[in-house]
Design an enzyme around this catalytic site. Structure first.
Site, PDB file in Angstrom:
ATOM      1  N   TYR A  96     -68.747 -84.691  13.869  1.00 43.77           N
ATOM      2  CA  TYR A  96     -68.819 -85.988  14.545  1.00 43.77           C
ATOM      3  C   TYR A  96     -68.734 -85.843  16.072  1.00 43.77           C
ATOM      4  O   TYR A  96     -68.989 -86.801  16.792  1.00 43.77           O
ATOM      5  CB  TYR A  96     -67.704 -86.925  14.047  1.00 43.77           C
ATOM      6  CG  TYR A  96     -67.801 -87.285  12.563  1.00 43.77           C
ATOM      7  CD1 TYR A  96     -68.761 -86.726  11.752  1.00 43.77           C
ATOM      8  CD2 TYR A  96     -66.916 -88.185  11.992  1.00 43.77           C
ATOM      9  CE1 TYR A  96     -68.851 -87.031  10.405  1.00 43.77           C
ATOM     10  CE2 TYR A  96     -67.001 -88.512  10.638  1.00 43.77           C
ATOM     11  CZ  TYR A  96     -67.980 -87.923   9.854  1.00 43.77           C
ATOM     12  OH  TYR A  96     -68.052 -88.242   8.514  1.00 43.77           O
ATOM     13  N   LYS A 129     -65.791 -75.465   2.790  1.00 42.32           N
ATOM     14  CA  LYS A 129     -67.036 -75.073   2.110  1.00 42.32           C
ATOM     15  C   LYS A 129     -67.310 -73.632   2.548  1.00 42.32           C
ATOM     16  O   LYS A 129     -68.358 -73.313   3.128  1.00 42.32           O
ATOM     17  CB  LYS A 129     -68.162 -76.053   2.506  1.00 42.32           C
ATOM     18  CG  LYS A 129     -69.453 -75.875   1.748  1.00 42.32           C
ATOM     19  CD  LYS A 129     -69.393 -76.299   0.290  1.00 42.32           C
ATOM     20  CE  LYS A 129     -70.705 -75.976  -0.418  1.00 42.32           C
ATOM     21  NZ  LYS A 129     -70.639 -76.156  -1.886  1.00 42.32           N
ATOM     22  N   ASP A 132     -66.759 -79.695  -2.730  1.00 41.67           N
ATOM     23  CA  ASP A 132     -67.434 -80.344  -3.871  1.00 41.67           C
ATOM     24  C   ASP A 132     -66.514 -80.363  -5.084  1.00 41.67           C
ATOM     25  O   ASP A 132     -66.415 -81.357  -5.813  1.00 41.67           O
ATOM     26  CB  ASP A 132     -68.794 -79.683  -4.177  1.00 41.67           C
ATOM     27  CG  ASP A 132     -68.782 -78.175  -4.095  1.00 41.67           C
ATOM     28  OD1 ASP A 132     -67.721 -77.595  -3.760  1.00 41.67           O
ATOM     29  OD2 ASP A 132     -69.823 -77.559  -4.381  1.00 41.67           O
ATOM     30  N   ASP A 175     -63.279 -87.604   5.913  1.00 39.60           N
ATOM     31  CA  ASP A 175     -63.836 -88.952   5.946  1.00 39.60           C
ATOM     32  C   ASP A 175     -64.294 -89.336   4.533  1.00 39.60           C
ATOM     33  O   ASP A 175     -63.968 -90.412   4.014  1.00 39.60           O
ATOM     34  CB  ASP A 175     -65.026 -88.969   6.932  1.00 39.60           C
ATOM     35  CG  ASP A 175     -65.577 -90.361   7.159  1.00 39.60           C
ATOM     36  OD1 ASP A 175     -64.874 -91.345   6.855  1.00 39.60           O
ATOM     37  OD2 ASP A 175     -66.725 -90.467   7.647  1.00 39.60           O
ATOM     38  N   ASP A 209     -62.203 -91.890   1.460  1.00 42.76           N
ATOM     39  CA  ASP A 209     -62.759 -93.084   0.804  1.00 42.76           C
ATOM     40  C   ASP A 209     -62.642 -92.940  -0.714  1.00 42.76           C
ATOM     41  O   ASP A 209     -62.295 -93.885  -1.420  1.00 42.76           O
ATOM     42  CB  ASP A 209     -64.240 -93.282   1.173  1.00 42.76           C
ATOM     43  CG  ASP A 209     -64.430 -94.198   2.378  1.00 42.76           C
ATOM     44  OD1 ASP A 209     -63.500 -94.254   3.216  1.00 42.76           O
ATOM     45  OD2 ASP A 209     -65.482 -94.839   2.490  1.00 42.76           O
TER      46      ASP A 209
HETATM   47  C1  IPM Z   1     -63.184 -93.827   9.196  1.00 40.36           C
HETATM   48  C2  IPM Z   1     -64.534 -94.418   9.542  1.00 40.36           C
HETATM   49  C3  IPM Z   1     -64.985 -93.834  10.864  1.00 40.36           C
HETATM   50  C4  IPM Z   1     -65.056 -92.317  10.704  1.00 40.36           C
HETATM   51  C5  IPM Z   1     -66.313 -94.392  11.400  1.00 40.36           C
HETATM   52  C6  IPM Z   1     -66.242 -95.890  11.561  1.00 40.36           C
HETATM   53  C7  IPM Z   1     -66.741 -93.724  12.679  1.00 40.36           C
HETATM   54  O1  IPM Z   1     -65.433 -94.166   8.511  1.00 40.36           O
HETATM   55  O2  IPM Z   1     -62.239 -94.004   9.984  1.00 40.36           O
HETATM   56  O3  IPM Z   1     -63.080 -93.174   8.164  1.00 40.36           O
HETATM   57  O4  IPM Z   1     -66.043 -91.809  10.187  1.00 40.36           O
HETATM   58  O5  IPM Z   1     -64.119 -91.642  11.070  1.00 40.36           O
HETATM   59 MG    MG Z   2     -64.571 -93.301   6.799  1.00 36.95          MG
END
Ligand code: IPM
Ligand code: MG
Length: 372
Positions: free
Chosen positions: A146, A195, A227, A251, A255
């Site tokens: 990123y 990885k 993975d 990231d 989620d």
């Molecule tokens: C998170 C979000 C951010 C990230 C985005 C909004 C840039 O997905 O905080 O997980 O990828 O870090």
């Molecule tokens: Mg995120």
């Protein structure tokens, strides 16, 4: 205590969920005798609309001048919002990445915990989650893909995009140290995720994690390919204590981890540097599809505010009180729509509430346990 808190309400559901976190903080302030002073800071799409950029220098200065920053969420619908027709450095997310970098917030803690009361909302089978789970994702936040060089160019007449994943040993060492320190205070197990069967950056990651591990003989550690980790998180989440990983893997995995707790609306997060300063935000996004409807779950933001009290202000009893109030409200059967039980029959035994009612219920249940 007098606490100066920068507030980035942001976009989508951000303003709604942040309002509830402030409500709960104020209730805790009243109960425990603290004053929370808030400074609103613009970031994300709302900043683009007002100033043309997702994060101004003044906004960075205001964040730096605060003891901590509480954030909602930023960004819009990536296919329909005009913000996504801007060049990448002018999009809402660029503001958040810039803020993390400017404040050197390299350590992102994302705890994923299964509340007994939310087992009904968990998408995993009963036999998998019978004993619950309690894990912490420790995500590196200011390096990797990123923040690497990126460009889109024509190569021999073919449009070609390049992103670069770079880590140096110091960046890996400082996050690995944090991961082991946190694990030492928990169940003493680090799963370092990479990885390494493909990437050079992952091979370096593995080497540095192994070196770091020598300083923490009480903490056991293992390596796991990303993975496989994605699979193990749904197969047997209770095997994990601390998952230590680089930016993009963290990231994605966070989620996933949030969803197995029942909803992304439950997952809080703290982004820390080497000082007491922190940026506290729910792990979920701005959910533009439900913005303004009063149905978003404010719990992740409220739990992020609790993390703020714990990590920046060392107010552990107050943080416990907020976490306890959240548990209590869930125990009493109150649910926002995202954490309603899946089965029709079980839905009858709980009460569905909206965003602000959930905030009210939690705020009302803040008690000073020391006095009762
Ligand atoms: C998170 C979000 C951010 C990230 C985005 C909004 C840039 O997905 O905080 O997980 O990828 O870090
Ligand atoms: Mg995120």
């Amino acid at each position: 205590m007098n606490c100066q808190i920068g507030v980035i309400a942001g976009d989508g559901i951000g303003p709604e969920i942040v309002a509830e976190a402030r409500k709960v903080l104020n209730a805790a302030g009243e109960k425990f005798g603290h004053t929370f002073c808030y400074t609103d800071i613009l970031m994300g799409g709302c900043s683009i609309d007002a100033t043309g950029v997702p994060l101004t220098d003044e906004a960075i200065a205001a964040a730096k001048a605060s003891d901590a920053v509480l954030m909602g969420s930023i960004g819009g619908n990536t296919s329909t919002s005009p913000w996504y027709r801007l060049s990448p450095e002018l999009r809402p997310e660029a503001g958040l990445l810039k803020l993390r970098k400017s404040l050197n917030l390299f350590a992102n803690l994302r705890p994923a915990y299964l509340y007994e009361e939310l087992k009904e909302a968990c998408p995993l089978r009963e036999d998998i989650i019978r004993d619950g789970f309690d894990l912490m994702i420790m995500r590196e936040l200011t390096g990797g893909l990123y923040f690497g060089e990126r460009k889109t160019e024509q190569v021999d007449g073919v449009t070609t995009a390049v992103d670069t994943l770079t880590y140096n040993e110091n960046e890996i060492r400082r996050i690995a140290k944090r991961g082991f320190e946190i694990a030492a205070k928990r169940r003493k197990k680090v799963t370092s995720v990479d990885k390494a069967n493909v990437l050079d950056s992952s091979r370096l990651w593995r080497k540095i994690v192994e070196e770091t591990a020598r300083d923490y003989p009480d903490v056991s550690y293992e390596h796991m390919l990303v993975d496989n980790c994605a699979m193990q998180l749904v197969k047997d989440p209770k095997q994990f204590d601390v998952i230590l990983t680089e930016n993009m893997f963290g990231d994605i995995l966070s989620d996933e981890a949030s969803m197995v707790t029942g909803s992304i609306g439950m997952l809080s997060s703290a982004s820390l540097n080497d000082t007491k300063f922190g940026l506290y935000e729910p792990s979920g996004g701005s959910a533009p599809d439900i913005a303004g409807k009063g149905i978003a779950n404010p719990i992740a933001t409220i739990l992020s505010a609790a993390m703020m009290l714990r990590y920046t202000f060392d107010l552990d009893i107050e943080a416990d009180a907020i976490e306890h109030a959240v548990k209590q409200v869930l125990k009493e059967g109150y649910r926002t729509i995202d954490i309603m039980p899946r089965e029709e029959e079980k839905r009858k035994s709980v009460t569905q509430v909206g965003t602000s009612q959930m905030g009210d219920l939690i705020a009302e249940r803040i008690t000073d346990e020391r006095q009762s």
